[in-house]
Design an enzyme around this catalytic site. Structure first.
Site, mmCIF file in Angstrom:
data_model
loop_
_atom_site.group_PDB
_atom_site.id
_atom_site.type_symbol
_atom_site.label_atom_id
_atom_site.label_comp_id
_atom_site.label_asym_id
_atom_site.label_seq_id
_atom_site.Cartn_x
_atom_site.Cartn_y
_atom_site.Cartn_z
ATOM 1 N N ARG A 85 0.698 -1.149 0.118
ATOM 2 C CA ARG A 85 -0.101 -0.083 -0.020
ATOM 3 C C ARG A 85 0.885 1.421 0.169
ATOM 4 O O ARG A 85 0.476 2.179 -0.565
ATOM 5 C CB ARG A 85 -0.828 -0.064 1.113
ATOM 6 C CG ARG A 85 -1.842 -1.143 1.067
ATOM 7 C CD ARG A 85 -3.149 -0.808 1.227
ATOM 8 N NE ARG A 85 -3.999 -1.866 1.093
ATOM 9 C CZ ARG A 85 -4.745 -2.390 2.027
ATOM 10 N NH1 ARG A 85 -5.075 -1.751 3.047
ATOM 11 N NH2 ARG A 85 -5.922 -3.434 1.780
ATOM 12 N N ASP B 113 -16.520 9.257 6.519
ATOM 13 C CA ASP B 113 -15.148 8.184 6.366
ATOM 14 C C ASP B 113 -14.173 8.828 6.810
ATOM 15 O O ASP B 113 -14.076 10.123 6.634
ATOM 16 C CB ASP B 113 -15.002 7.583 4.884
ATOM 17 C CG ASP B 113 -14.228 6.166 4.795
ATOM 18 O OD1 ASP B 113 -14.921 5.302 4.787
ATOM 19 O OD2 ASP B 113 -13.192 6.337 4.919
HETATM 20 C C1 LIG Z 1 -14.025 -2.141 4.518
HETATM 21 S S1 LIG Z 1 -14.751 -0.465 4.421
HETATM 22 C C2 LIG Z 1 -16.274 -0.723 4.784
HETATM 23 C C3 LIG Z 1 -17.368 -0.186 3.859
HETATM 24 C C4 LIG Z 1 -18.662 -0.372 4.178
HETATM 25 N N1 LIG Z 1 -19.281 0.244 5.418
HETATM 26 C C5 LIG Z 1 -19.028 -1.588 3.813
HETATM 27 O O1 LIG Z 1 -19.233 -2.340 4.864
HETATM 28 O O2 LIG Z 1 -19.046 -2.085 2.495
HETATM 29 C C6 LIG Z 1 -13.835 0.375 5.699
HETATM 30 C C7 LIG Z 1 -13.760 1.781 5.677
HETATM 31 O O3 LIG Z 1 -13.664 2.347 7.044
HETATM 32 C C8 LIG Z 1 -12.763 3.681 6.856
HETATM 33 N N2 LIG Z 1 -12.076 3.802 8.207
HETATM 34 C C9 LIG Z 1 -11.065 3.112 8.711
HETATM 35 N N3 LIG Z 1 -10.693 3.614 9.996
HETATM 36 C C10 LIG Z 1 -11.458 4.560 10.352
HETATM 37 C C11 LIG Z 1 -11.522 5.501 11.241
HETATM 38 N N4 LIG Z 1 -10.764 5.474 12.364
HETATM 39 N N5 LIG Z 1 -12.787 6.507 11.180
HETATM 40 C C12 LIG Z 1 -13.256 6.527 9.901
HETATM 41 N N6 LIG Z 1 -13.298 5.488 8.920
HETATM 42 C C13 LIG Z 1 -12.388 4.704 9.175
HETATM 43 C C14 LIG Z 1 -11.831 3.210 5.688
HETATM 44 O O4 LIG Z 1 -11.656 4.387 5.128
HETATM 45 C C15 LIG Z 1 -12.641 2.414 4.798
HETATM 46 O O5 LIG Z 1 -13.312 3.224 3.827
#
Ligand SMILES: C[S@@+](CC[C@H](N)C(=O)[O-])C[C@H]1O[C@@H](n2cnc3c(N)ncnc32)[C@H](O)[C@@H]1O
Length: 284
Positions: A34, A144
């Site tokens: 990454r 996000d």
């Molecule tokens: C795997 S995706 C999940 C997307 C959607 N909720 C789903 O279930 O399909 C995880 C998301 O969490 C976000 N993320 C990770 N750490 C975070 C944080 N501390 N605060 C807010 N968002 C976060 C990432 O940027 C990513 O877009």
């Protein structure tokens, strides 16, 4: 060249302190795949040089945020896992709408919404199956941490591959227009959603009282204490009739006894016990 232990430790501490992301030993490949391309794009000769520059900066700034952005896992798709959306359509939304008939207001939070497929799925479901919401104040707050995915979410322009993942053909025809190679979400869907940056582990903005919270496939990356704090904060914003949705590999068990699982069809969702009972059970 493989990442050194010291560099890996530095990155995992950064990811943990800034985003609660846990990168345990064994995830070196993830950091390399990454951050390597990011280091190159930023003009560094190597990943080591990029990390060295991060160490030299006095405080967390743009370079660190871009690294954290690149470390997030953004996998998502339309109507992910199917059953939660069926539960919403068949049981939960009819029940919640009855509760909210007086106020004619429905507020949903899609936390960690990634590139937008989840909030757009919710908006399309509402338009398709709940025409009685015309005249209500409906708002889907979609947040996000990552500016990159939020930008993509706001644009709402998806590739053929992305719309092939989970989106029923009739929804594609009805709620998207084809522009060049991309399928673009129509304004009638977009206008139900407000996209905002929000880091779940930093202080939260004031959120409106929420009918539904979807926070799926993000807490899986967090440690136990962080999960407990987030669940407690969600309880404080969720209306008494509200529902919490987690990812299929996630649960509130052993984290927050005030959240009780409820099965609707093939979906497990969560409701919060009334505050007095929560206190009795030891949740604050
Ligand atoms: C795997 S995706 C999940 C997307 C959607 N909720 C789903 O279930 O399909 C995880 C998301 O969490 C976000 N993320 C990770 N750490 C975070 C944080 N501390 N605060 C807010 N968002 C976060 C990432 O940027 C990513 O877009």
């Amino acid at each position: 060249m493989a990442i050194t232990k010291a560099d890996f430790d530095y990155i995992s501490q950064l990811a943990h302190s800034e985003a609660a992301i846990v990168l345990e030993p064994g995830k070196e490949y993830l950091v390399e795949t990454r951050l390597g391309p990011l280091a190159q794009r930023e003009g560094f000769a190597s990943l080591a040089a990029f990390i060295q520059q991060m160490r030299l900066e006095v405080r967390v700034n743009g370079i660190h945020h871009r690294a954290i952005d690149a470390l997030t896992t953004n996998e998502t798709l339309f109507f992910r896992d199917f059953h939660p959306f069926e539960a919403l359509r068949r049981f939960i939304l009819p029940e919640v709408l009855e509760q909210r008939g007086g106020a004619r207001r429905l507020t949903i939070w899609s936390a960690a919404c990634s590139t937008g497929q989840e909030p757009y799925s919710l908006a399309m479901l509402l338009l398709e199956h709940f025409p009685q919401l015309a005249g209500w104040t409906v708002s889907i707050l979609a947040t996000d941490l990552s500016p990159t995915v939020l930008q993509a979410a706001r644009e709402g322009a998806y590739t053929q591959f992305e719309v092939n993942r989970g989106l029923p053909a009739n929804y594609l025809v009805k709620y998207f227009t084809k522009e060049g190679e991309k399928w673009c979400v129509k304004d009638e869907v977009k206008k139900l959603i407000e996209f905002r940056p929000m880091n779940l582990i930093q202080s939260w903005p004031v959120l409106p009282p929420l009918d539904l919270v979807l926070i799926r496939n993000v807490m899986i990356y967090f440690d136990v204490e962080t999960k407990k704090t987030i669940l407690r904060k969600i309880r404080n914003c969720l209306l008494p009739h509200g529902y919490l949705f987690l990812g299929t590999a996630e649960t509130t068990t052993n984290l927050d006894p005030a959240f009780q699982p409820v099965t609707h069809g093939k979906a497990v969702v969560y409701r919060a016990l009334p505050p007095a009972l929560s206190t009795f059970l030891g949740s604050s």
